[in-house]
Design a protein around this motif. Sequence first.
Motif, PDB file in Angstrom:
ATOM      1  N   ASP A   1       4.389  -8.878  -6.621  1.00 37.08           N
ATOM      2  CA  ASP A   1       5.489  -8.522  -7.525  1.00 37.08           C
ATOM      3  C   ASP A   1       5.330  -7.113  -8.060  1.00 37.08           C
ATOM      4  O   ASP A   1       6.302  -6.320  -8.098  1.00 37.08           O
ATOM      5  CB  ASP A   1       5.534  -9.520  -8.688  1.00 37.08           C
ATOM      6  CG  ASP A   1       5.965 -10.917  -8.247  1.00 37.08           C
ATOM      7  OD1 ASP A   1       6.532 -11.026  -7.130  1.00 37.08           O
ATOM      8  OD2 ASP A   1       5.701 -11.888  -8.986  1.00 37.08           O
ATOM      9  N   VAL A   2       4.110  -6.765  -8.497  1.00 34.24           N
ATOM     10  CA  VAL A   2       3.870  -5.415  -9.036  1.00 34.24           C
ATOM     11  C   VAL A   2       4.086  -4.366  -7.959  1.00 34.24           C
ATOM     12  O   VAL A   2       4.657  -3.288  -8.201  1.00 34.24           O
ATOM     13  CB  VAL A   2       2.447  -5.324  -9.626  1.00 34.24           C
ATOM     14  CG1 VAL A   2       2.111  -3.876  -9.985  1.00 34.24           C
ATOM     15  CG2 VAL A   2       2.314  -6.215 -10.846  1.00 34.24           C
ATOM     16  N   SER A   3       3.626  -4.688  -6.711  1.00 34.75           N
ATOM     17  CA  SER A   3       3.808  -3.749  -5.599  1.00 34.75           C
ATOM     18  C   SER A   3       5.299  -3.513  -5.346  1.00 34.75           C
ATOM     19  O   SER A   3       5.734  -2.379  -5.083  1.00 34.75           O
ATOM     20  CB  SER A   3       3.120  -4.294  -4.354  1.00 34.75           C
ATOM     21  OG  SER A   3       3.330  -3.435  -3.253  1.00 34.75           O
ATOM     22  N   ASP A   4       6.089  -4.608  -5.445  1.00 37.33           N
ATOM     23  CA  ASP A   4       7.536  -4.463  -5.231  1.00 37.33           C
ATOM     24  C   ASP A   4       8.166  -3.580  -6.311  1.00 37.33           C
ATOM     25  O   ASP A   4       9.049  -2.743  -6.021  1.00 37.33           O
ATOM     26  CB  ASP A   4       8.201  -5.841  -5.240  1.00 37.33           C
ATOM     27  CG  ASP A   4       7.814  -6.674  -4.020  1.00 37.33           C
ATOM     28  OD1 ASP A   4       7.342  -6.072  -3.020  1.00 37.33           O
ATOM     29  OD2 ASP A   4       7.972  -7.919  -4.062  1.00 37.33           O
ATOM     30  N   GLU A   5       7.711  -3.750  -7.543  1.00 34.65           N
ATOM     31  CA  GLU A   5       8.273  -2.951  -8.638  1.00 34.65           C
ATOM     32  C   GLU A   5       7.905  -1.472  -8.503  1.00 34.65           C
ATOM     33  O   GLU A   5       8.688  -0.574  -8.829  1.00 34.65           O
ATOM     34  CB  GLU A   5       7.799  -3.495  -9.995  1.00 34.65           C
ATOM     35  CG  GLU A   5       8.295  -4.891 -10.321  1.00 34.65           C
ATOM     36  CD  GLU A   5       9.804  -5.011 -10.250  1.00 34.65           C
ATOM     37  OE1 GLU A   5      10.511  -4.054 -10.619  1.00 34.65           O
ATOM     38  OE2 GLU A   5      10.291  -6.079  -9.802  1.00 34.65           O
ATOM     39  N   ILE A   6       6.684  -1.238  -8.012  1.00 34.96           N
ATOM     40  CA  ILE A   6       6.271   0.151  -7.797  1.00 34.96           C
ATOM     41  C   ILE A   6       7.127   0.786  -6.710  1.00 34.96           C
ATOM     42  O   ILE A   6       7.572   1.947  -6.830  1.00 34.96           O
ATOM     43  CB  ILE A   6       4.775   0.220  -7.427  1.00 34.96           C
ATOM     44  CG1 ILE A   6       3.919  -0.169  -8.640  1.00 34.96           C
ATOM     45  CG2 ILE A   6       4.402   1.608  -6.933  1.00 34.96           C
ATOM     46  CD1 ILE A   6       2.451  -0.269  -8.334  1.00 34.96           C
ATOM     47  N   GLU A   7       7.372   0.046  -5.641  1.00 35.99           N
ATOM     48  CA  GLU A   7       8.243   0.567  -4.579  1.00 35.99           C
ATOM     49  C   GLU A   7       9.667   0.830  -5.114  1.00 35.99           C
ATOM     50  O   GLU A   7      10.317   1.815  -4.755  1.00 35.99           O
ATOM     51  CB  GLU A   7       8.298  -0.429  -3.418  1.00 35.99           C
ATOM     52  CG  GLU A   7       7.004  -0.527  -2.639  1.00 35.99           C
ATOM     53  CD  GLU A   7       7.110  -1.518  -1.498  1.00 35.99           C
ATOM     54  OE1 GLU A   7       8.202  -2.105  -1.321  1.00 35.99           O
ATOM     55  OE2 GLU A   7       6.097  -1.698  -0.768  1.00 35.99           O
ATOM     56  N   CYS A   8      10.128  -0.087  -6.017  1.00 37.45           N
ATOM     57  CA  CYS A   8      11.469   0.089  -6.615  1.00 37.45           C
ATOM     58  C   CYS A   8      11.518   1.362  -7.458  1.00 37.45           C
ATOM     59  O   CYS A   8      12.496   2.123  -7.411  1.00 37.45           O
ATOM     60  CB  CYS A   8      11.805  -1.137  -7.478  1.00 37.45           C
ATOM     61  SG  CYS A   8      13.424  -1.054  -8.268  1.00 37.45           S
ATOM     62  N   ALA A   9      10.442   1.602  -8.223  1.00 37.87           N
ATOM     63  CA  ALA A   9      10.402   2.808  -9.058  1.00 37.87           C
ATOM     64  C   ALA A   9      10.383   4.049  -8.187  1.00 37.87           C
ATOM     65  O   ALA A   9      11.026   5.075  -8.499  1.00 37.87           O
ATOM     66  CB  ALA A   9       9.173   2.764  -9.959  1.00 37.87           C
ATOM     67  N   GLU A  10       9.658   4.007  -7.104  1.00 38.44           N
ATOM     68  CA  GLU A  10       9.590   5.167  -6.215  1.00 38.44           C
ATOM     69  C   GLU A  10      10.974   5.457  -5.619  1.00 38.44           C
ATOM     70  O   GLU A  10      11.362   6.621  -5.448  1.00 38.44           O
ATOM     71  CB  GLU A  10       8.565   4.900  -5.111  1.00 38.44           C
ATOM     72  CG  GLU A  10       7.131   4.908  -5.618  1.00 38.44           C
ATOM     73  CD  GLU A  10       6.139   4.534  -4.524  1.00 38.44           C
ATOM     74  OE1 GLU A  10       6.594   4.045  -3.459  1.00 38.44           O
ATOM     75  OE2 GLU A  10       4.915   4.712  -4.722  1.00 38.44           O
ATOM     76  N   GLU A  11      11.709   4.406  -5.294  1.00 33.48           N
ATOM     77  CA  GLU A  11      13.058   4.603  -4.745  1.00 33.48           C
ATOM     78  C   GLU A  11      13.994   5.225  -5.790  1.00 33.48           C
ATOM     79  O   GLU A  11      14.815   6.099  -5.469  1.00 33.48           O
ATOM     80  CB  GLU A  11      13.616   3.256  -4.268  1.00 33.48           C
ATOM     81  CG  GLU A  11      12.910   2.706  -3.041  1.00 33.48           C
ATOM     82  CD  GLU A  11      13.444   1.341  -2.665  1.00 33.48           C
ATOM     83  OE1 GLU A  11      14.325   0.816  -3.358  1.00 33.48           O
ATOM     84  OE2 GLU A  11      12.944   0.774  -1.644  1.00 33.48           O
TER      85      GLU A  11
ATOM     86  N   ARG B   1       5.770  -7.746 -17.138  1.00 33.58           N
ATOM     87  CA  ARG B   1       5.494  -9.175 -16.952  1.00 33.58           C
ATOM     88  C   ARG B   1       4.428  -9.393 -15.857  1.00 33.58           C
ATOM     89  O   ARG B   1       3.578 -10.264 -15.953  1.00 33.58           O
ATOM     90  CB  ARG B   1       6.795  -9.899 -16.613  1.00 33.58           C
ATOM     91  CG  ARG B   1       6.615 -11.422 -16.573  1.00 33.58           C
ATOM     92  CD  ARG B   1       7.974 -12.145 -16.497  1.00 33.58           C
ATOM     93  NE  ARG B   1       8.772 -11.701 -15.370  1.00 33.58           N
ATOM     94  CZ  ARG B   1       9.899 -11.005 -15.518  1.00 33.58           C
ATOM     95  NH1 ARG B   1      10.337 -10.647 -16.719  1.00 33.58           N
ATOM     96  NH2 ARG B   1      10.609 -10.628 -14.470  1.00 33.58           N
ATOM     97  N   GLY B   2       4.504  -8.527 -14.833  1.00 31.75           N
ATOM     98  CA  GLY B   2       3.532  -8.656 -13.742  1.00 31.75           C
ATOM     99  C   GLY B   2       2.142  -8.192 -14.143  1.00 31.75           C
ATOM    100  O   GLY B   2       1.145  -8.862 -13.876  1.00 31.75           O
TER     101      GLY B   2
END
Length: 290
Positions: A243-253, A276-277
């Motif tokens: 989940d945290v990895s997905d959020e980091i990718e979202c922030a990078e986008e 939350r993650g």
Amino acid sequence: MAESIVGAISSHLDCAICYRRFENAKCLECLHTFCESCINSVIDTAVDSDSDDLYLTENCVRCPICREETNYDQGKAETLRPNLLANKLIEELKRHEDSESTKELCKEHGAEKKFFCEKCGVLICSECALCTHGKHTFLIKNVEDASKAKVDGMVKLMSKATMWMASHQEFFMDYTKKKVEGNKRLDDISEAIQTSSSTCLKLLIDMINRKKENLMTKVESNRSDLNEAVDNILGPVVEAISDVSDEIECAEELLDSSDPKEVVLQYRDWAKRLLRGIDQQIPSDMDATQ
């Protein structure tokens, strides 16, 4: 006198089979003596005629005089015990007969040597007995008397030696039998040890294999419990990391989009999801062992 003594001895050295003087005298178990060739002749004749008189079984013959049995090896009479004393007496008789053919004369006086000096152990003539050996008067005998005394001594020694050989042969056979019996007992003990050891070893191997199987079963059970426990602990961690990895990718986008409006609009929701993650704590050792 000497000739009668020699004749008496010679008559006891004649073979009872060929009636001639022994040639390579051999003893049977009964101690009767015959020529080696005569014993072989008796064996060959008995075997060829299949006679029950002298020949018993293979490698066994009866004495022609007393009928006592004697065993022999494949070499026939050659393997029988030689009569050493008889052979020695025959050698001495031949030596005596050879000496009689040419009388020994004293080199100093030219007379026949008819006397024997016990002190010096030599034959002497009458002149030597009076002169050179005069001090040995009581130790000088005529050859006939000296020869008779020596022959009597030889006969006594021969009888004693024959008895010695018989007793020692019996002793040898007795201890040979004991040796065979002892080795047989040791062979039986060795076989029993081998059988017992093999049985004990098999039981021990079976016990070890059962113990091994039980231990391996426990190991695999512990392995299963360990993997299940760790998987239960790591499952949420792996999910949180994802989940945290997905959020980091979202922030990078979002950062790559260079759209301030989009950043402002999505920041609040994105931050809540990220916090939350990352709020999830790493499980402690206590959690891992429960």
